[in-house]
Design an enzyme around this catalytic site. Structure first.
Site, PDB file in Angstrom:
ATOM      1  CG  ASP A 156      -2.717   9.940   6.707  1.00  0.00           C
ATOM      2  OD1 ASP A 156      -2.763   8.645   7.017  1.00  0.00           O
ATOM      3  OD2 ASP A 156      -2.590  10.262   5.438  1.00  0.00           O
TER       4      ASP A 156
ATOM      5  CD  GLU B  65      -3.180   0.724   0.440  1.00  0.00           C
ATOM      6  OE1 GLU B  65      -3.062  -0.469  -0.235  1.00  0.00           O
ATOM      7  OE2 GLU B  65      -4.062   1.537   0.258  1.00  0.00           O
TER       8      GLU B  65
ATOM      9  CE1 TYR C  49      -7.476   0.703   6.582  1.00  0.00           C
ATOM     10  CE2 TYR C  49      -6.128   0.941   4.823  1.00  0.00           C
ATOM     11  CZ  TYR C  49      -6.386   1.028   5.976  1.00  0.00           C
ATOM     12  OH  TYR C  49      -5.361   1.257   6.602  1.00  0.00           O
TER      13      TYR C  49
END
Lengths: 403, 295
Positions: free
Chosen positions: B59, B48, B174
């Site tokens: 993030d 990834e 995911y």
């Protein structure tokens, strides 16, 4: 019945035209969906609306006056009318929608509020609403902004808010928004993100517009009362775009009323130091919305610049992009110097110290008046008062040697 | 196809897939390539690879800090695709996914972006700030260039959202074990099994768990919950943040960490079946195999 022409200026789902949307991490979608439901259902909830109206009138001081300038930009038959959001409790238009969103948070059973702030006005408004309604407030603020807006930081703390300095990225408004979104991604069960402008993911642009359009509705009525006609032009400064959309909203369908948004041209539109997202930016996806932004060819968001922290934002609410692309509104730039000049001139001629943000709109109105070839009535949103900017302006003027 | 083959092989071996995440161009082009080599040699089953973005809202602090390096070095999108192509030439079979942000795709022209990705040998693209509700913006061009679109299934999503994610996520899905942003500060809870079962009922692609996975213990918990693979991101990037000025130490630490997690992923099911490890549900950080990244 709504005509096709009018409906092109309404939100269709998350979009207005092709702008807007919900470009957020999947994890935030439940928070946005819950907010949208609470917002839409509150619109027809009589009790909610009357509580909001009560707060706006009895706490915040609505309706705000409409003041005709005695001499500012009074030439060539031009008359300038100031919508006095500077007189709203908190010192700026921000309070309108903050009270509404804080009530919505309570409606959703959330007792913690997070918010971003640039100039500090939205942070102050959030802090006061939270103090009033017994909510816990955490304000994210770029460290650069904390330095240049010390009095507002103190105001927030005085009213019980927790102010968190954001050092990441450019340490400015966009980074404060990123940080608030990150907080929200983990905390939305108990926390409402009280976004401060008509930007960000749906439903924020529509919701903030709904809560700010009272500015234009009142002003329209007041213009009719004072001069018996609608203004020829409505002018407002544009950072994220909430005060502008607030005063524009009720005039969008009035085809003969010109709508003009004034962006911060900073050190010049051809320099790299400005915040003129609509005039000089390009289409992109930032802070949850498809909109215009200042970016590199590769799509990295770049820093904006403005003497006014409240306009120092490299993106803009999606509805302004739509209004520009459809030609319904025009967007122009005013430099730091021009804004500083207007700041002083309004103080001198009217005894009103305007916010540096609103000073951009004032400077453009001065230009309009100078160039006017026929009488014109201009409605200007004086979105905030300038007390918070005094230190900044003293420094800037000292640097320019004119003090 | 690469994902399908890889997951079939893992399944045949009763193993979980290990998918490490690192940023492209971090700390430099050459070291980034060496890091990727180390990861693959240490047992990574797929990659990834992230493109640094100026405003990475999904993030946490670790990846935010790391993002500044490629951005400050002027590492371009084109550099990123050249790097991927170099990996692809050396490793023709490993599935390669991109993790990016919507504006980086949009700015290139969506069609052009997916064409470049295909050309470089990319198998999937996950746009961190594109929920399945906005899938249509990129779906057409992704399909036209035969690139899988990966979506994220959060633990508290509605059934409707889970169904949409299962429908649109290709290559793998995911799955998040907790809310929030990337990072190891908050460790993963054991994934709720009912939400994983729902995804399977909706015929989801293989389930790969990420966010907050940093230790072998987390991997065992994920195995117990029944996922098909695990992703570690911040734990690896933390090593790069710490040692990027000392490449040899950095590469050794990365190899050691990746081996720990890959081994855990590959052996977890057998170890659990044979009763050789006890998996704590919940937030316990105890590990039976070394911590790796935490120093």
């Amino acid at each position: 019945m709504t005509t096709a022409v009018e409906s092109q200026y309404e939100f269709q789902g998350a979009y207005i035209g092709q702008y807007g949307g919900q470009f957020v991490p999947q994890i935030l979608m439940p928070a946005l969906q819950q907010l949208e439901e609470a917002f839409e259902s509150s619109l027809t909830d009589h009790e909610f609306q009357s509580e909001l109206t009560g707060l706006l009138n009895d706490y915040a001081g609505r309706p705000t006056p409409l003041t005709e300038c005695s001499s500012f930009a009074k030439q060539n038959g031009v008359r300038v009318f100031l919508k006095r959001e500077d007189l709203l409790h908190g010192g700026a238009h921000k309070t309108n929608q903050v009270l509404a969103q804080a009530l919505l948070a309570k409606r959703m059973g959330k007792n913690r509020i997070i918010a971003e702030t640039g100039a500090g006005q939205h942070g102050v408004a959030t802090a006061l609403a939270c103090a009033l309604l017994g909510l816990e407030a955490t304000i994210y603020m770029g460290s650069k902004d904390i330095d240049r807006q010390a009095p507002n930081v103190f105001r927030m703390k005085l009213m019980g808010a927790n102010v968190i300095a954001v050092d990441n990225g450019s340490g400015s408004l966009k980074d404060a928004i990123n940080e608030a979104l990150r907080d929200w991604a983990a905390s939305y069960d108990s926390t409402h993100y009280l976004l401060g402008t008509a930007a960000g993911p749906h439903p924020f642009p529509k919701m903030v517009k709904t809560y700010q359009k009272i500015i234009g509705e009142e002003a329209k009525q007041q213009m009719l009362e004072q001069i018996g006609q609608l203004p020829d032009a409505v002018v407002a400064c544009v950072g994220g775009g909430s005060n502008a959309i607030g005063i524009f909203a009720d005039f969008i369908k009035e085809k003969n009323v010109q709508l003009i948004g004034v962006e911060p041209a900073g050190k010049g539109l051809d320099s790299k130091e400005h915040g003129a997202t609509l005039i000089k930016g390009t289409e992109g996806i930032i802070h949850g919305a498809r909109t215009q932004t200042l970016q590199t060819k590769e799509g990295q968001i770049v820093e904006s610049h403005s003497v006014s922290a409240g306009l120092d934002y490299p993106a803009v609410g999606p509805e302004h992009v739509h209004l520009m692309k459809t030609g319904r509104a025009q967007y122009v730039g005013i430099s730091d110097d021009e804004a500083l000049e207007a700041f002083q001139e309004l103080s001198r001629t009217e005894g009103i110290i305007p916010a540096l943000e609103s000073s951009h709109a004032l400077a453009y109105v001065k230009k309009l008046a100078e160039e006017a070839t026929e009488p014109m009535n201009i409605l200007l949103n004086l979105s905030g008062r300038g007390d918070k900017d005094l230190t900044m302006v003293m420094d800037e003027l000292a640097q320019r040697g004119s003090n | 196809m690469r994902y399908q083959k890889m997951f079939e092989t893992k399944k045949a071996n009763n193993a979980l897939a290990y998918i490490p995440f690192v940023l492209l161009g971090d700390p430099t082009f050459d070291h980034s390539f060496q890091i990727i080599e180390k990861l693959i040699e240490s047992g990574a089953d797929a990659l990834e690879l992230g493109f640094a973005f100026s405003d990475p809202v999904a993030d946490g602090p670790v990846i935010q800090e790391a993002s500044l390096r490629p951005l400050d070095n002027g590492f371009s999108l084109k550099d990123g695709f050249i790097l991927i192509q170099k990996v692809r030439m050396q490793y023709p079979d490993i599935p390669i996914g991109i993790l990016t942000y919507a504006n980086l795709v949009f700015a290139q022209g969506i069609s052009h972006y997916y064409a470049m990705a295909k050309e470089a040998g990319v198998d999937s693209v996950l746009v961190a700030d594109c929920p399945v509700q906005e899938a249509s913006l990129f779906a057409e061009q992704a399909a036209a260039h035969n690139i899988d679109t990966v979506f994220i299934a959060p633990p508290d999503a509605t059934d409707e959202t889970l169904a949409q994610v299962a429908k649109h996520s290709q290559g793998y899905t995911y799955v998040l074990s907790r809310k929030g942003i990337t990072g190891t500060e908050v460790s993963a809870n054991q994934a709720k099994t009912d939400f994983l079962e729902k995804l399977r009922t909706f015929n989801s692609a293989p389930l790969v768990q990420g966010f907050g996975i940093s230790t072998a213990e987390h991997v065992y918990q994920a195995a117990e919950a029944g996922v098909d693979g695990v992703i570690t991101g911040s734990a690896l990037v933390k090593i790069i943040n710490q040692y990027y000025n000392e490449p040899h130490i950095m590469l050794d630490a990365i190899a050691k960490y990746a081996k720990t997690i890959a081994t855990a992923a590959h052996q977890a099911r057998n170890l659990i079946r044979e009763g050789l490890i006890n998996v704590d549900s919940g937030n316990d950080q105890r590990t039976t195999v070394g911590h790796g990244a935490t120093s």
